[in-house]
Design an enzyme around this catalytic site. Structure first.
Site, PDB file in Angstrom:
ATOM      1  N   THR A 145       0.823  -1.214   0.000  1.00 24.99           N
ATOM      2  CA  THR A 145       0.000   0.000   0.000  1.00 24.99           C
ATOM      3  C   THR A 145       0.859   1.267   0.000  1.00 24.99           C
ATOM      4  OG1 THR A 145      -1.337  -1.293   1.540  1.00 24.99           O
ATOM      5  CG2 THR A 145      -2.044   0.973   1.103  1.00 24.99           C
ATOM      6  N   HIS A 168      -8.674  -0.339   2.829  1.00 26.33           N
ATOM      7  CA  HIS A 168      -8.455  -1.782   2.923  1.00 26.33           C
ATOM      8  C   HIS A 168      -9.806  -2.512   2.911  1.00 26.33           C
ATOM      9  CE1 HIS A 168      -4.232  -1.466   3.732  1.00 26.33           C
ATOM     10  NE2 HIS A 168      -4.327  -1.064   4.966  1.00 26.33           N
TER      11      HIS A 168
HETATM   12  P1  A3P Z   1       7.891  -6.449   3.724  1.00 26.75           P
HETATM   13  O1  A3P Z   1       7.335  -6.579   5.107  1.00 26.75           O
HETATM   14  O2  A3P Z   1       7.855  -7.757   2.987  1.00 26.75           O
HETATM   15  O3  A3P Z   1       9.220  -5.807   3.656  1.00 26.75           O
HETATM   16  P2  A3P Z   1       1.927  -2.011   3.170  1.00 26.75           P
HETATM   17  O4  A3P Z   1       2.511  -0.785   2.565  1.00 26.75           O
HETATM   18  O5  A3P Z   1       0.678  -2.492   2.474  1.00 26.75           O
HETATM   19  O6  A3P Z   1       1.799  -1.905   4.636  1.00 26.75           O
HETATM   20  O7  A3P Z   1       2.963  -3.171   2.861  1.00 26.75           O
HETATM   21  C1  A3P Z   1       4.217  -3.164   3.477  1.00 26.75           C
HETATM   22  C2  A3P Z   1       5.179  -3.957   2.637  1.00 26.75           C
HETATM   23  O8  A3P Z   1       5.553  -3.184   1.487  1.00 26.75           O
HETATM   24  C3  A3P Z   1       6.446  -4.253   3.405  1.00 26.75           C
HETATM   25  O9  A3P Z   1       6.909  -5.503   2.900  1.00 26.75           O
HETATM   26  C4  A3P Z   1       7.319  -3.071   2.988  1.00 26.75           C
HETATM   27  O10 A3P Z   1       8.682  -3.285   3.204  1.00 26.75           O
HETATM   28  C5  A3P Z   1       6.966  -2.968   1.515  1.00 26.75           C
HETATM   29  N1  A3P Z   1       7.275  -1.654   0.942  1.00 26.75           N
HETATM   30  C6  A3P Z   1       7.160  -0.446   1.537  1.00 26.75           C
HETATM   31  N2  A3P Z   1       7.547   0.521   0.696  1.00 26.75           N
HETATM   32  C7  A3P Z   1       7.920  -0.074  -0.447  1.00 26.75           C
HETATM   33  C8  A3P Z   1       8.440   0.413  -1.701  1.00 26.75           C
HETATM   34  N3  A3P Z   1       8.653   1.706  -1.904  1.00 26.75           N
HETATM   35  N4  A3P Z   1       8.711  -0.488  -2.668  1.00 26.75           N
HETATM   36  C9  A3P Z   1       8.506  -1.802  -2.456  1.00 26.75           C
HETATM   37  N5  A3P Z   1       8.019  -2.329  -1.309  1.00 26.75           N
HETATM   38  C10 A3P Z   1       7.733  -1.474  -0.311  1.00 26.75           C
END
Ligand code: A3P
Length: 320
Positions: A70, A132
């Site tokens: 997200t 969500h």
């Molecule tokens: P991991 O826990 O596998 O590292 P959300 O944003 O829905 O909360 O999801 C979080 C996940 O997205 C985490 O995965 C986080 O590290 C990853 N994430 C956050 N920023 C990101 C980015 N700029 N590019 C790729 N993945 C990212």
């Protein structure tokens, strides 16, 4: 700023008393509403949104299951939509604001923001709104207006591992930590916030097949592999395709660089900032990779998750 238990409406209290309930991972109990699990506070705002929220045709909804990327999606779409307003990556709002502060959740906001949504006084058009909520629980005006939905999901094993790590990072200290086994059991039974995960993804997947003009369905893994292709797809889908001039100037690469895990996770605002929800901004950046599940799950856990995925999505055309 968030709703307190005693502030719940009578309608919500009455509804809650009739719903199935589960212990939450990180605090308050969860209640099953329209097939999905929510805390009482979120349930209360869902009811408010379902009653009052008026979508506009120009709205863009960023919809996800928690931990499916997200933060990344918010950053990318914010940067895309505002690229003419903020052409300079050095002085860009994403450099000084966590993406969650720039694109807010429909159902997690203090009530004051619903006023803003209702009257459009403070949020410029097109409004970028995250949620969500499962498809079934979206306000009718979101389903029935011409607004666009971009849905991002992630393979179940990485989603689960990310969810487990996040839960343990934000759980109040006095509650200890959630073991991997216990958390997996709950995830597989669907009893996690906004779960069942598989039903959430399937609801949006089906809608994307029936209504591809309305809903763009994206996978985190595909975005990681070919981010430039998907950035262009998103831009076209939300009605702001990149011009030839922008292409030749390298706007795609600029946006991807600004929104990359490396750039965002190394910004001070994302290393030591706090959101109005009280969360440290750093908890949204962990590894940002595909396949971290291999470092955490036992063969038995992998079998269990794969089996549920196969059963739940059989015949749908959806796979990872
Ligand atoms: P991991 O826990 O596998 O590292 P959300 O944003 O829905 O909360 O999801 C979080 C996940 O997205 C985490 O995965 C986080 O590290 C990853 N994430 C956050 N920023 C990101 C980015 N700029 N590019 C790729 N993945 C990212």
């Amino acid at each position: 700023k968030y709703l307190q238990e005693e502030e719940l409406t009578e309608e919500c209290k009455e509804l809650i008393s009739s719903l199935p309930t589960e212990k939450g991972w990180i605090g308050p109990p969860l209640y099953q509403f329209q097939g999905f699990w929510h805390s009482s506070k979120i349930l209360s705002t869902i009811l408010t949104c379902q009653k009052n929220f008026q979508a506009q045709d120009s709205d863009i909804f960023l919809t996800t299951t928690p931990k499916s990327g997200t933060t990344w999606l918010k950053a990318i779409v914010f940067a895309l939509v505002n690229r003419r307003k903020y052409p300079d990556p050095i002085n860009h709002p994403l450099v000084t604001n966590n993406p969650h502060a720039l694109v807010r959740y429909l159902e997690l906001e203090p009530r004051i923001d619903y006023q803003a949504y209702d009257t459009s006084t403070t949020i410029a058009s097109p409004r970028l709104i995250a949620t969500h909520l499962p498809f079934v629980s979206l306000p009718e005006s979101v389903k029935n207006s011409a607004c666009k939905l971009v849905y991002l999901c992630r393979n179940p094993k990485d989603n689960f591992v990310s969810f487990w790590q996040f839960a343990n990072a934000v759980i109040p200290k006095e509650m200890g930590t959630n073991s991997l086994e216990e958390t997996l059991d709950k995830f597989c039974r669907g009893g996690n916030i906004y779960g069942p995960f598989w039903d959430h993804v399937l609801g949006y997947w089906k809608e994307s097949l029936e209504n591809p003009q309305k809903l763009l369905f994206l996978k985190y893994e595909e975005m990681k592999e070919h981010p430039e292709i998907h950035l262009r797809r998103i831009a076209e889908f939300i009605g702001c395709p990149l011009s030839l001039e922008e292409e030749s100037k390298g706007v795609v690469d600029d946006i991807l660089k600004l929104c990359s895990f490396d750039t965002l996770s190394n910004l001070e605002v994302n290393k030591s900032g706090k959101l109005s929800s009280g969360h440290d901004t750093s908890v949204f950046f962990r590894r940002g990779e595909v396949g971290d599940w291999k470092n955490h799950l036992t063969p038995e856990m992998i079998r269990k998750l794969d089996q549920i995925t196969e059963e739940k999505w059989r015949g749908s055309g959806l796979s990872f």
